[in-house]
Each structure stands twice: as structure tokens, then as C-alpha cells.
Scaffold this motif. Structure first.
Motif, mmCIF file in Angstrom:
data_model
loop_
_atom_site.group_PDB
_atom_site.id
_atom_site.type_symbol
_atom_site.label_atom_id
_atom_site.label_comp_id
_atom_site.label_asym_id
_atom_site.label_seq_id
_atom_site.Cartn_x
_atom_site.Cartn_y
_atom_site.Cartn_z
ATOM 1 N N ILE A 172 0.838 -1.202 0.000
ATOM 2 C CA ILE A 172 0.000 0.000 0.000
ATOM 3 C C ILE A 172 0.872 1.250 0.000
ATOM 4 O O ILE A 172 0.605 2.213 -0.725
ATOM 5 C CB ILE A 172 -0.943 0.000 1.224
ATOM 6 C CG1 ILE A 172 -1.948 -1.158 1.107
ATOM 7 C CG2 ILE A 172 -1.676 1.328 1.346
ATOM 8 C CD1 ILE A 172 -2.828 -1.326 2.332
ATOM 9 N N GLU A 173 1.922 1.234 0.811
ATOM 10 C CA GLU A 173 2.818 2.386 0.889
ATOM 11 C C GLU A 173 3.494 2.634 -0.463
ATOM 12 O O GLU A 173 3.621 3.782 -0.915
ATOM 13 C CB GLU A 173 3.882 2.163 1.963
ATOM 14 C CG GLU A 173 4.812 3.355 2.140
ATOM 15 C CD GLU A 173 5.870 3.119 3.203
ATOM 16 O OE1 GLU A 173 6.608 4.065 3.510
ATOM 17 O OE2 GLU A 173 5.963 1.983 3.713
ATOM 18 N N MET A 174 3.913 1.570 -1.134
ATOM 19 C CA MET A 174 4.554 1.705 -2.441
ATOM 20 C C MET A 174 3.588 2.308 -3.454
ATOM 21 O O MET A 174 3.956 3.183 -4.258
ATOM 22 C CB MET A 174 5.046 0.345 -2.933
ATOM 23 C CG MET A 174 5.786 0.410 -4.267
ATOM 24 S SD MET A 174 6.286 -1.218 -4.853
ATOM 25 C CE MET A 174 7.428 -1.679 -3.531
ATOM 26 N N LEU A 175 2.337 1.859 -3.424
ATOM 27 C CA LEU A 175 1.324 2.385 -4.325
ATOM 28 C C LEU A 175 1.146 3.881 -4.116
ATOM 29 O O LEU A 175 1.168 4.671 -5.064
ATOM 30 C CB LEU A 175 -0.007 1.657 -4.102
ATOM 31 C CG LEU A 175 -1.236 2.255 -4.811
ATOM 32 C CD1 LEU A 175 -1.068 2.179 -6.316
ATOM 33 C CD2 LEU A 175 -2.505 1.542 -4.375
ATOM 34 N N VAL A 176 0.997 4.283 -2.866
ATOM 35 C CA VAL A 176 0.773 5.697 -2.548
ATOM 36 C C VAL A 176 1.974 6.543 -2.946
ATOM 37 O O VAL A 176 1.836 7.608 -3.561
ATOM 38 C CB VAL A 176 0.453 5.864 -1.042
ATOM 39 C CG1 VAL A 176 0.388 7.342 -0.677
ATOM 40 C CG2 VAL A 176 -0.859 5.177 -0.693
ATOM 41 N N GLN A 177 3.186 6.066 -2.611
ATOM 42 C CA GLN A 177 4.403 6.823 -2.925
ATOM 43 C C GLN A 177 4.589 6.984 -4.431
ATOM 44 O O GLN A 177 4.918 8.075 -4.923
ATOM 45 C CB GLN A 177 5.629 6.143 -2.308
ATOM 46 C CG GLN A 177 5.692 6.197 -0.791
ATOM 47 C CD GLN A 177 5.767 7.627 -0.273
ATOM 48 O OE1 GLN A 177 6.379 8.495 -0.894
ATOM 49 N NE2 GLN A 177 5.145 7.871 0.864
ATOM 50 N N ASN A 178 4.379 5.905 -5.182
ATOM 51 C CA ASN A 178 4.527 5.983 -6.632
ATOM 52 C C ASN A 178 3.489 6.904 -7.259
ATOM 53 O O ASN A 178 3.782 7.649 -8.195
ATOM 54 C CB ASN A 178 4.434 4.592 -7.265
ATOM 55 C CG ASN A 178 5.716 3.798 -7.100
ATOM 56 O OD1 ASN A 178 6.769 4.354 -6.851
ATOM 57 N ND2 ASN A 178 5.624 2.491 -7.209
ATOM 58 N N LEU A 179 2.270 6.850 -6.730
ATOM 59 C CA LEU A 179 1.225 7.744 -7.220
ATOM 60 C C LEU A 179 1.583 9.201 -6.967
ATOM 61 O O LEU A 179 1.393 10.066 -7.830
ATOM 62 C CB LEU A 179 -0.119 7.418 -6.542
ATOM 63 C CG LEU A 179 -0.924 6.274 -7.141
ATOM 64 C CD1 LEU A 179 -2.121 5.960 -6.262
ATOM 65 C CD2 LEU A 179 -1.395 6.638 -8.541
ATOM 66 N N LEU A 180 2.089 9.490 -5.788
ATOM 67 C CA LEU A 180 2.494 10.860 -5.464
ATOM 68 C C LEU A 180 3.609 11.330 -6.394
ATOM 69 O O LEU A 180 3.586 12.462 -6.895
ATOM 70 C CB LEU A 180 2.951 10.948 -4.003
ATOM 71 C CG LEU A 180 1.856 10.868 -2.936
ATOM 72 C CD1 LEU A 180 2.463 10.803 -1.545
ATOM 73 C CD2 LEU A 180 0.915 12.056 -3.040
ATOM 74 N N LYS A 181 4.585 10.467 -6.626
ATOM 75 C CA LYS A 181 5.716 10.852 -7.481
ATOM 76 C C LYS A 181 5.263 11.129 -8.903
ATOM 77 O O LYS A 181 5.607 12.156 -9.504
ATOM 78 C CB LYS A 181 6.769 9.737 -7.478
ATOM 79 C CG LYS A 181 7.499 9.561 -6.144
ATOM 80 C CD LYS A 181 8.393 8.336 -6.169
ATOM 81 C CE LYS A 181 9.040 8.089 -4.816
ATOM 82 N NZ LYS A 181 9.819 6.833 -4.789
ATOM 83 N N ILE A 182 4.494 10.206 -9.466
ATOM 84 C CA ILE A 182 4.105 10.345 -10.869
ATOM 85 C C ILE A 182 3.132 11.503 -11.052
ATOM 86 O O ILE A 182 3.144 12.197 -12.075
ATOM 87 C CB ILE A 182 3.509 9.008 -11.381
ATOM 88 C CG1 ILE A 182 3.646 8.919 -12.905
ATOM 89 C CG2 ILE A 182 2.052 8.825 -10.971
ATOM 90 C CD1 ILE A 182 3.359 7.532 -13.459
ATOM 91 N N THR A 183 2.286 11.768 -10.051
ATOM 92 C CA THR A 183 1.349 12.891 -10.126
ATOM 93 C C THR A 183 2.088 14.218 -10.054
ATOM 94 O O THR A 183 1.783 15.162 -10.795
ATOM 95 C CB THR A 183 0.316 12.814 -8.989
ATOM 96 O OG1 THR A 183 -0.384 11.561 -9.069
ATOM 97 C CG2 THR A 183 -0.685 13.946 -9.083
ATOM 98 N N LYS A 184 3.070 14.323 -9.175
ATOM 99 C CA LYS A 184 3.849 15.554 -9.061
ATOM 100 C C LYS A 184 4.643 15.826 -10.335
ATOM 101 O O LYS A 184 4.760 16.965 -10.779
ATOM 102 C CB LYS A 184 4.794 15.460 -7.858
ATOM 103 C CG LYS A 184 4.091 15.581 -6.512
ATOM 104 C CD LYS A 184 5.080 15.487 -5.361
ATOM 105 C CE LYS A 184 4.373 15.629 -4.014
ATOM 106 N NZ LYS A 184 5.335 15.502 -2.884
ATOM 107 N N LEU A 185 5.181 14.768 -10.940
ATOM 108 C CA LEU A 185 5.918 14.948 -12.192
ATOM 109 C C LEU A 185 4.982 15.416 -13.300
ATOM 110 O O LEU A 185 5.316 16.316 -14.077
ATOM 111 C CB LEU A 185 6.597 13.638 -12.596
ATOM 112 C CG LEU A 185 7.870 13.262 -11.824
ATOM 113 C CD1 LEU A 185 8.268 11.829 -12.127
ATOM 114 C CD2 LEU A 185 9.009 14.210 -12.175
#
Length: 345
Positions: A172-185
Motif C-alpha cells: 500500500i505504501e509503495m502504491l501511494v508513494q509511486n502515485l504521489l511521485k508520478i502525479t507531481k511529475l
């Protein structure tokens, strides 16, 4: 008459009529003073000329009024939902320049509406994908929690379920972190800070990160490339991109398989290649692997969330680079990251 509902046009005709009438009276007055008589022929010609001028002005303004009414009708059709209508603007003149600008605005509004609709559909699909991705780990956590409550006396069972719960939380943490990264980019909320970075140092850091997992799974990671090759990049983000591809290779290889990371500097570009001799990518999936949340129906990987490769692609493109993939089913895959040889922005 409709054209006289416009006060400016009405005032124009009144002013022209007064000017023409004044001219006729003044002309007859001068004729009287010079010849002591009124010239009936000249009076009739003056009246006819004035009438022709007024008729010509009337016809011109009526034509302009009809053109404007047609334009208003087209605009009303557009506002009512028919976004394909346009105002005829093939002729020359200031009015047609205005119509052309209105058509351009309508086209821009249509493009904006289409973009907004695509964004809504993308958000809807993304939310659906996130919900789907979260269901599995949350359901597993619920089950493990119930089992932990029932197995309070069995320490081994408690430990086993606690380890499994931790893995689901990490997912779950990996999903959230990756989503945050790709959304910010995507939103441009992150500034890519580029500097000359030693590729060998970056790859060695990545190797050390995955070394324990590779040894546990009996897989081999080999590195190949010059020690002094530099890449003008943001070290953290490029490390993230390469790590995601290496992780993907580890996910799709078996014990005894090999993963090779190579780098080289060509005259125009610097390339980083990650290749493996694992399961490869099915031909049906090769054009979809960079889509977010894409999961192949042929994949046996049940833990992936479908964001690693899309994030890697977004990072590489943010560095004005590109990423390509070549794969043969059952023989392995080759990912090539290419960057222009730049020293400054």
C-alpha cells in the motif's frame, strides 16, 4: 424595420438626410440668388440623387444586419450544444476578421472541452484502478487481523501473519508513494535539478540496494561500463527510474537468471541498458507496459501495481530522454534509456 431598432443606424440616417436636405436647399438658394429663378430639373435630380444615396445606405446596413443575425444564430446554435457550427468568414473585411476570431475561439473551447473530458475519464479510470489495487492488500490485512485475533496463543502463527501484514502494508505504501511521485511529475510540481553525475556510482548504489534480494532469489546482477562516464541529470530521479526497471527485471526472472546493467557514451547520446534472460514480455503486452496500472493477463506477478515502468518513462522523458523496450517471450527483455549528451540547460 429591424435595422432602425439600432439607435446608431437611426441617427446615421437622420444625419445623412439632414445633410442631403441642407445641401438641396443651399443649392436652390444659390441658384435663386444667381439666376433669380428655381431650376426644377436640378431640384428633381438632387432629390433623386439623395434618394439613391439613402437607398444604397439602407441596403448596405440591411445586408450587414442580415450577416450579423446569421452570425448570432450560429453562435446560439453553438451555445445550445452544436459545437460543430461555424460562422462563414471566407470574405474580406473587419467584420469577417471578427467572425474568424470567434471561430478560432470556438475551436479552442472545443479542444479545451475535449481535454477536460479526457482528464475526467483519466481521473475516473485512475480512481477505479487505485480502488482495485487497494482492495487486495486491504482484504488480506482484514483476514490476517482476524487470524491474529484467533491465534493469540500460537506465537509462530502470530509471527507469520504479522510478516504477511507488513508486506501488504508495504505494498500500500509503495502504491501511494509511486502515485504521489508520478502525479507531481505530471503536474510539474517537481523541479528536475540536473548536474553532471557519474553513472558508475549511481548504478553501484542501485546494485547495493538489490544485492540482498538477488542473492536470496539466486539471481545474478552484473554491471558493465566505463567508470568515468557522466550523465547530466537529477541523480535521485534517474536512480528511481533505473531502480524501477531493475526491480521489474527481478520480478520476471527465475533463479539462475541474469540481469545486466550496461552504460556507454555515444557521440550524440548516452545510453543505459537493462537486460535480462527471464520470461520476456508477451507480444500482446509490449505496447502497453508503460500504461499506468496495466496488468498483463499472462503475468504471474501478483504483487505488481503497474506503476514502476510508467514512472520510469515519465522520469526519463522529464530529462528529455526516451526509453525503448525489445523483448522475446521466454528469452528476456532489453530496456534502453537514451539521453542527449548535454552539459547544461
Amino acid at each position: 424595420m429591424k435595422i432602425f431598432t439600432n439607435r446608431d443606424i437611426k441617427n446615421f440616417f437622420v444625419a445623412v438626410s439632414c445633410i442631403l436636405g441642407g445641401f438641396i436647399l443651399l443649392f436652390q438658394l444659390i441658384t435663386w440668388l444667381l439666376y433669380s429663378t428655381l431650376n426644377l430639373v436640378l431640384l428633381i435630380l438632387s432629390l433623386l440623387t439623395s434618394l439613391c444615396i439613402l437607398v444604397a445606405c439602407f441596403l448596405y446596413f440591411r445586408k450587414q444586419s442580415q450577416i450579423m443575425e446569421e452570425a448570432v444564430s450560429q453562435i446560439n446554435l453553438y451555445l445550445s450544444g452544436n459545437t460543430d457550427v461555424r460562422i462563414d468568414c471566407d470574405k474580406e473585411g473587419s467584420l469577417y476578421k471578427l467572425f474568424h476570431a470567434v471561430n478560432t475561439l470556438a475551436t479552442a473551447l472545443n479542444a479545451h472541452a475535449v481535454k477536460e473530458q479526457k482528464v475526467k475519464e483519466f481521473l475516473k479510470g485512475t480512481i477505479s484502478d487505485i480502488s482495485h489495487q487497494l482492495k487486495t492488500p486491504l482484504a488480506a490485512l482484514t483476514i490476517y487481523n482476524g487470524l491474529l485475533q484467533d491465534e493469540t496463543e500460537d506465537i509462530a502463527a502470530v509471527k507469520e501473519f504479522a510478516v504477511k501484514s507488513e508486506k501488504e502494508i508495504e505494498r500500500i505504501e509503495m502504491l501511494v508513494q509511486n502515485l504521489l511521485k508520478i502525479t507531481k511529475l505530471d503536474a510539474g510540481a517537481i523541479i528536475i535539478k540536473k548536474a553532471p553525475e557519474n553513472i558508475a556510482d549511481m548504478i553501484n548504489d542501485i546494485y547495493q540496494h538489490f544485492e540482498f534480494r538477488a542473492n536470496e532469489e539466486k539471481k545474478i546482477i552484473t554491471l558493465s561500463g566505463p567508470d568515468d562516464t557522466l550523465l547530466f541529470c537529477d541523480r535521485d530521479w534517474i536512480t528511481e527510474a533505473i531502480s524501477n526497471i531493475v526491480k521489474n527485471a527481478l520480478d520476471h526472472t527465475n533463479a539462475g537468471n541474469q540481469i545486466t546493467v550496461e552504460w556507454k557514451k555515444l557521440p550524440a547520446v548516452t545510453q543505459i541498458t537493462i537486460k535480462d534472460n527471464g520470461s520476456g514480455i508477451h507480444p500482446e503486452d509490449i505496447h502497453h507496459i508503460f500504461k499506468r496500472f496495466y496488468r498483463s493477463r499472462f503475468s504471474k506477478d501478483m504483487q505488481g501495481i503497474g506503476l514502476g515502468l510508467p514512472l520510469a518513462k515519465t522520469i526519463v522523458e522529464a530529462h528529455d530522454g526516451n526509453i525503448t523496450v525489445d523483448s522475446a517471450l521466454g528469452k528476456g527483455s532489453i530496456f534502453v534509456l537514451s539521453f542527449l549528451n548535454l552539459t547544461k540547460m
